[in-house]
Write a protein that holds these residues in place. Structure first.
Motif, PDB file in Angstrom:
ATOM      1  N   GLU A 208      -8.326   6.366  -4.138  1.00  0.00           N
ATOM      2  CA  GLU A 208      -8.649   6.385  -2.712  1.00  0.00           C
ATOM      3  C   GLU A 208      -7.396   6.541  -1.863  1.00  0.00           C
ATOM      4  O   GLU A 208      -7.397   7.267  -0.847  1.00  0.00           O
ATOM      5  CB  GLU A 208      -9.386   5.101  -2.336  1.00  0.00           C
ATOM      6  N   TYR A 211      -6.259  10.164  -2.114  1.00  0.00           N
ATOM      7  CA  TYR A 211      -7.174  11.006  -1.349  1.00  0.00           C
ATOM      8  C   TYR A 211      -6.919  10.889   0.150  1.00  0.00           C
ATOM      9  O   TYR A 211      -6.865  11.904   0.868  1.00  0.00           O
ATOM     10  CB  TYR A 211      -8.608  10.610  -1.688  1.00  0.00           C
ATOM     11  N   CYS A 212      -6.738   9.657   0.617  1.00  0.00           N
ATOM     12  CA  CYS A 212      -6.478   9.446   2.045  1.00  0.00           C
ATOM     13  C   CYS A 212      -5.135  10.054   2.460  1.00  0.00           C
ATOM     14  O   CYS A 212      -5.014  10.637   3.536  1.00  0.00           O
ATOM     15  CB  CYS A 212      -6.502   7.952   2.362  1.00  0.00           C
ATOM     16  N   TYR A 213      -4.147   9.899   1.584  1.00  0.00           N
ATOM     17  CA  TYR A 213      -2.811  10.452   1.899  1.00  0.00           C
ATOM     18  C   TYR A 213      -2.875  11.966   2.010  1.00  0.00           C
ATOM     19  O   TYR A 213      -2.321  12.553   2.950  1.00  0.00           O
ATOM     20  CB  TYR A 213      -1.824  10.025   0.818  1.00  0.00           C
ATOM     21  N   ARG A 214      -3.566  12.623   1.069  1.00  0.00           N
ATOM     22  CA  ARG A 214      -3.677  14.080   1.105  1.00  0.00           C
ATOM     23  C   ARG A 214      -4.478  14.544   2.314  1.00  0.00           C
ATOM     24  O   ARG A 214      -4.174  15.574   2.927  1.00  0.00           O
ATOM     25  CB  ARG A 214      -4.334  14.580  -0.178  1.00  0.00           C
ATOM     26  N   LYS A 215      -5.507  13.770   2.658  1.00  0.00           N
ATOM     27  CA  LYS A 215      -6.322  14.143   3.818  1.00  0.00           C
ATOM     28  C   LYS A 215      -5.520  14.024   5.104  1.00  0.00           C
ATOM     29  O   LYS A 215      -5.602  14.894   5.986  1.00  0.00           O
ATOM     30  CB  LYS A 215      -7.552  13.249   3.878  1.00  0.00           C
ATOM     31  N   ILE A 216      -4.721  12.964   5.213  1.00  0.00           N
ATOM     32  CA  ILE A 216      -3.896  12.779   6.408  1.00  0.00           C
ATOM     33  C   ILE A 216      -2.829  13.860   6.487  1.00  0.00           C
ATOM     34  O   ILE A 216      -2.549  14.431   7.555  1.00  0.00           O
ATOM     35  CB  ILE A 216      -3.250  11.379   6.392  1.00  0.00           C
ATOM     36  N   LYS A 218      -2.954  16.868   5.205  1.00  0.00           N
ATOM     37  CA  LYS A 218      -3.590  18.133   5.549  1.00  0.00           C
ATOM     38  C   LYS A 218      -3.920  18.191   7.028  1.00  0.00           C
ATOM     39  O   LYS A 218      -3.776  19.242   7.673  1.00  0.00           O
ATOM     40  CB  LYS A 218      -4.858  18.296   4.719  1.00  0.00           C
ATOM     41  N   SER A 219      -4.346  17.043   7.585  1.00  0.00           N
ATOM     42  CA  SER A 219      -4.656  17.010   9.014  1.00  0.00           C
ATOM     43  C   SER A 219      -3.406  17.240   9.844  1.00  0.00           C
ATOM     44  O   SER A 219      -3.432  17.957  10.850  1.00  0.00           O
ATOM     45  CB  SER A 219      -5.277  15.664   9.373  1.00  0.00           C
ATOM     46  N   GLN A 222      -2.503  20.902   9.787  1.00  0.00           N
ATOM     47  CA  GLN A 222      -3.376  21.674  10.671  1.00  0.00           C
ATOM     48  C   GLN A 222      -2.968  21.499  12.126  1.00  0.00           C
ATOM     49  O   GLN A 222      -2.983  22.458  12.913  1.00  0.00           O
ATOM     50  CB  GLN A 222      -4.825  21.238  10.467  1.00  0.00           C
TER      51      GLN A 222
END
Length: 238
Positions: A208, A211-216, A218-219, A222
């Motif tokens: 988790e 996953y959160c680190y990669r999502k942040i 990527k955000s 962007q």
């Protein structure tokens, strides 16, 4: 409230199984005839009070360890607590020589038999309950010679009005004494499952976090790309 107090008493007795509660119920009926809620509350309270006093017949442990205290559990539940009963308990020991020896008894009070063998003196203690539904004893400073068969013989003498009745129950315990306690397999399995669950939760938490680190990340990329495109757009406009 009630047209006939005898009917009220029977209803109360069926629900609570307690004469004391029912007498209190009838006394309050004389004072507050119209208070339905108080009467119903009293019956409910009596029934709940009696339901908390639960007797469960459980088997005794059959494995003892040298030098420790061993409780020999003997349970004899009374189905009707409102009936007075006289209880007598005899504890016997049967060793390798097959002799049946009286080692402890309860007759109005817990006591050692007068002719008990010297081996058992000051080594047995009463662990029974006040209502005599639990009539257990304990062996102090267990030795290897304590291995054998123990019999708990309980006799109850009931008396209800002019009716008299007696019942007897025998409980047999085959005790084995060991030098060291064997590990409980249930506790071992529980410990293994606990460690497996901890490893699984740790792994899940790690996944988790990644996953959160990669999502942040990527955000943030962007946002940076959007800001860069906006700057380029402004420069072309100028």
């Amino acid at each position: 409230m009630c047209l006939q107090k005898s009917v009220c008493y029977k209803v109360c007795f069926c629900l609570s199984r307690s004469r004391v509660c029912c007498k209190l119920f009838l006394e309050l009926e004389l004072v507050m005839d119209n208070d339905l809620s108080l009467s119903l509350f009293l019956i409910l309270w009596c029934s709940l009070e009696k339901s908390l006093l639960v007797c469960v017949d459980v088997a005794s442990d059959t494995e003892a360890v040298v030098g420790r205290v061993m409780k020999l559990t003997c349970i004899y539940c009374m189905k009707r607590e409102e009936i007075s009963a006289e209880t007598k308990v005899d504890w016997f020991f049967i060793g390798e020589d097959k002799r049946k020896v009286l080692i402890y008894q309860f007759d109005r009070e817990p006591q050692m038999p007068e002719d008990v063998e010297m081996y058992w003196k000051d080594r047995l203690t009463w662990k029974g309950s006040q209502d005599l539904q639990d009539i257990s004893i304990s062996i102090l400073n267990v030795t290897l010679n304590d291995s054998g068969t123990y019999e708990c013989e309980v006799s109850r003498f009931f008396e209800f009005n002019s009716f008299k009745h007696s019942t007897t129950k025998k409980t047999t315990i085959d005790l084995k004494v060991k030098m060291k306690a064997s590990r409980d397999t249930t506790a071992l399995y529980s410990e293994i499952m606990m460690y497996v669950l901890l490893v699984f939760l740790t792994f899940w938490l790690l996944v988790e976090m990644i996953y959160c680190y990669r999502k942040i990340s990527k955000s943030e990329e962007q946002v940076q790309d959007t800001a860069f495109l906006q700057i380029c757009s402004d420069e072309e406009t100028n």
